[in-house]
Design a protein around this motif. Structure first.
Motif, PDB file in Angstrom:
ATOM      1  N   VAL A 126       0.841  -1.207   0.000  1.00 45.95           N
ATOM      2  CA  VAL A 126       0.000   0.000   0.000  1.00 45.95           C
ATOM      3  C   VAL A 126       0.869   1.247   0.000  1.00 45.95           C
ATOM      4  O   VAL A 126       0.582   2.216  -0.705  1.00 45.95           O
ATOM      5  N   ALA A 127       1.958   1.230   0.759  1.00 44.65           N
ATOM      6  CA  ALA A 127       2.867   2.380   0.760  1.00 44.65           C
ATOM      7  C   ALA A 127       3.418   2.641  -0.640  1.00 44.65           C
ATOM      8  O   ALA A 127       3.512   3.788  -1.077  1.00 44.65           O
ATOM      9  N   GLY A 128       3.775   1.581  -1.352  1.00 49.28           N
ATOM     10  CA  GLY A 128       4.243   1.744  -2.731  1.00 49.28           C
ATOM     11  C   GLY A 128       3.180   2.316  -3.639  1.00 49.28           C
ATOM     12  O   GLY A 128       3.468   3.090  -4.549  1.00 49.28           O
ATOM     13  N   LEU A 129       1.949   1.962  -3.361  1.00 50.69           N
ATOM     14  CA  LEU A 129       0.831   2.432  -4.184  1.00 50.69           C
ATOM     15  C   LEU A 129       0.494   3.901  -3.915  1.00 50.69           C
ATOM     16  O   LEU A 129       0.209   4.655  -4.845  1.00 50.69           O
ATOM     17  N   VAL A 130       0.538   4.327  -2.661  1.00 50.64           N
ATOM     18  CA  VAL A 130       0.099   5.694  -2.322  1.00 50.64           C
ATOM     19  C   VAL A 130       1.239   6.684  -2.156  1.00 50.64           C
ATOM     20  O   VAL A 130       1.000   7.878  -1.974  1.00 50.64           O
ATOM     21  N   ARG A 131       2.454   6.230  -2.246  1.00 52.09           N
ATOM     22  CA  ARG A 131       3.605   7.119  -2.057  1.00 52.09           C
ATOM     23  C   ARG A 131       3.566   8.370  -2.941  1.00 52.09           C
ATOM     24  O   ARG A 131       3.909   9.457  -2.483  1.00 52.09           O
ATOM     25  N   PRO A 132       3.124   8.289  -4.187  1.00 59.39           N
ATOM     26  CA  PRO A 132       3.105   9.496  -5.032  1.00 59.39           C
ATOM     27  C   PRO A 132       2.022  10.510  -4.675  1.00 59.39           C
ATOM     28  O   PRO A 132       1.914  11.541  -5.317  1.00 59.39           O
ATOM     29  N   VAL A 133       1.210  10.244  -3.667  1.00 67.78           N
ATOM     30  CA  VAL A 133       0.112  11.151  -3.344  1.00 67.78           C
ATOM     31  C   VAL A 133       0.617  12.568  -3.047  1.00 67.78           C
ATOM     32  O   VAL A 133      -0.057  13.544  -3.357  1.00 67.78           O
ATOM     33  N   GLY A 134       1.799  12.684  -2.495  1.00 63.65           N
ATOM     34  CA  GLY A 134       2.361  14.008  -2.211  1.00 63.65           C
ATOM     35  C   GLY A 134       2.572  14.840  -3.459  1.00 63.65           C
ATOM     36  O   GLY A 134       2.300  16.048  -3.471  1.00 63.65           O
ATOM     37  N   ARG A 135       3.036  14.194  -4.524  1.00 63.20           N
ATOM     38  CA  ARG A 135       3.245  14.923  -5.787  1.00 63.20           C
ATOM     39  C   ARG A 135       1.933  15.382  -6.391  1.00 63.20           C
ATOM     40  O   ARG A 135       1.875  16.387  -7.073  1.00 63.20           O
ATOM     41  N   LEU A 136       0.878  14.623  -6.148  1.00 62.13           N
ATOM     42  CA  LEU A 136      -0.433  14.996  -6.690  1.00 62.13           C
ATOM     43  C   LEU A 136      -1.083  16.119  -5.879  1.00 62.13           C
ATOM     44  O   LEU A 136      -1.677  17.032  -6.441  1.00 62.13           O
ATOM     45  N   LEU A 137      -0.960  16.043  -4.564  1.00 61.40           N
ATOM     46  CA  LEU A 137      -1.610  17.024  -3.708  1.00 61.40           C
ATOM     47  C   LEU A 137      -0.842  18.335  -3.595  1.00 61.40           C
ATOM     48  O   LEU A 137      -1.442  19.398  -3.472  1.00 61.40           O
ATOM     49  N   TRP A 138       0.497  18.264  -3.616  1.00 61.30           N
ATOM     50  CA  TRP A 138       1.336  19.455  -3.474  1.00 61.30           C
ATOM     51  C   TRP A 138       2.433  19.431  -4.532  1.00 61.30           C
ATOM     52  O   TRP A 138       3.605  19.226  -4.222  1.00 61.30           O
ATOM     53  N   PRO A 139       2.096  19.667  -5.781  1.00 59.07           N
ATOM     54  CA  PRO A 139       3.066  19.500  -6.876  1.00 59.07           C
ATOM     55  C   PRO A 139       4.286  20.411  -6.798  1.00 59.07           C
ATOM     56  O   PRO A 139       5.353  20.035  -7.250  1.00 59.07           O
ATOM     57  N   GLY A 140       4.176  21.579  -6.231  1.00 55.23           N
ATOM     58  CA  GLY A 140       5.313  22.498  -6.241  1.00 55.23           C
ATOM     59  C   GLY A 140       6.057  22.585  -4.932  1.00 55.23           C
ATOM     60  O   GLY A 140       6.910  23.436  -4.766  1.00 55.23           O
ATOM     61  N   GLU A 141       5.790  21.720  -3.997  1.00 52.00           N
ATOM     62  CA  GLU A 141       6.359  21.839  -2.662  1.00 52.00           C
ATOM     63  C   GLU A 141       7.209  20.615  -2.310  1.00 52.00           C
ATOM     64  O   GLU A 141       6.906  19.891  -1.372  1.00 52.00           O
ATOM     65  N   ALA A 142       8.292  20.420  -3.029  1.00 55.47           N
ATOM     66  CA  ALA A 142       9.123  19.231  -2.837  1.00 55.47           C
ATOM     67  C   ALA A 142       9.715  19.142  -1.435  1.00 55.47           C
ATOM     68  O   ALA A 142       9.861  18.051  -0.882  1.00 55.47           O
ATOM     69  N   ALA A 143      10.045  20.267  -0.807  1.00 56.95           N
ATOM     70  CA  ALA A 143      10.702  20.257   0.499  1.00 56.95           C
ATOM     71  C   ALA A 143       9.824  19.679   1.602  1.00 56.95           C
ATOM     72  O   ALA A 143      10.321  19.014   2.515  1.00 56.95           O
ATOM     73  N   THR A 144       8.523  19.890   1.537  1.00 54.06           N
ATOM     74  CA  THR A 144       7.629  19.422   2.604  1.00 54.06           C
ATOM     75  C   THR A 144       6.696  18.306   2.142  1.00 54.06           C
ATOM     76  O   THR A 144       5.855  17.850   2.907  1.00 54.06           O
ATOM     77  N   ARG A 145       6.865  17.859   0.919  1.00 49.80           N
ATOM     78  CA  ARG A 145       5.938  16.894   0.321  1.00 49.80           C
ATOM     79  C   ARG A 145       5.840  15.585   1.107  1.00 49.80           C
ATOM     80  O   ARG A 145       4.747  15.089   1.361  1.00 49.80           O
ATOM     81  N   ALA A 146       6.960  15.002   1.512  1.00 55.29           N
ATOM     82  CA  ALA A 146       6.936  13.719   2.219  1.00 55.29           C
ATOM     83  C   ALA A 146       6.217  13.842   3.559  1.00 55.29           C
ATOM     84  O   ALA A 146       5.427  12.978   3.930  1.00 55.29           O
ATOM     85  N   ASP A 147       6.491  14.936   4.285  1.00 55.98           N
ATOM     86  CA  ASP A 147       5.806  15.158   5.569  1.00 55.98           C
ATOM     87  C   ASP A 147       4.304  15.258   5.378  1.00 55.98           C
ATOM     88  O   ASP A 147       3.527  14.634   6.098  1.00 55.98           O
ATOM     89  N   ARG A 148       3.910  16.045   4.420  1.00 54.96           N
ATOM     90  CA  ARG A 148       2.486  16.282   4.197  1.00 54.96           C
ATOM     91  C   ARG A 148       1.782  15.051   3.641  1.00 54.96           C
ATOM     92  O   ARG A 148       0.641  14.764   3.993  1.00 54.96           O
ATOM     93  N   ALA A 149       2.469  14.305   2.770  1.00 57.54           N
ATOM     94  CA  ALA A 149       1.874  13.080   2.232  1.00 57.54           C
ATOM     95  C   ALA A 149       1.670  12.059   3.348  1.00 57.54           C
ATOM     96  O   ALA A 149       0.629  11.404   3.421  1.00 57.54           O
TER      97      ALA A 149
END
Length: 119
Positions: free
Chosen positions: A24-47
């Protein structure tokens, strides 16, 4: 990105069939890029925060890509996730559709999965 996530989860399913939370983690890991496309620095925390309530602490930690202290084997899980993620970039195969993953996604969401359980 969608196909990449499906391939990552499928590779994890082949290698670790009993570890549904890792898949499931492999499946949903990209959710950060979809929800916050321009915020690479905080994307992992927020995802991780975005999936924690629904999918649990372990999936959130794997999405965040940082091992939690005191949990043996978590570094190995993160390595497996990263390896599958990288391999999914260079391979093309039919990994199915998101609907194929519904049951697996429901497991951590309903807390029916047991960590470390073998099918």
């Amino acid at each position: 990105m969608y196909d990449h996530a499906l391939r990552t989860a499928a590779l994890l399913r082949r290698r670790r069939p009993a570890d549904k939370e890792l898949q499931v983690a492999g499946l949903v890991r990209p959710v950060g890029r979809l929800l916050w496309p321009g915020e690479a620095a905080t994307r992992a925390d927020r995802a991780a925060d975005a999936v924690r309530v629904l999918l649990g602490e372990r999936v959130a930690g794997l999405v965040h890509c940082r091992p939690r202290h005191g949990l043996r084997g978590e570094e190995e899980d993160l390595l497996a996730l990263r390896t599958a993620d990288e391999e999914a970039c260079g391979t093309c195969f039919d990994a199915g559709v998101l609907e194929d993953w519904r049951t697996v996604l429901e497991m951590p969401a309903t807390r029916d999965s047991r960590l470390g359980a073998v099918e």
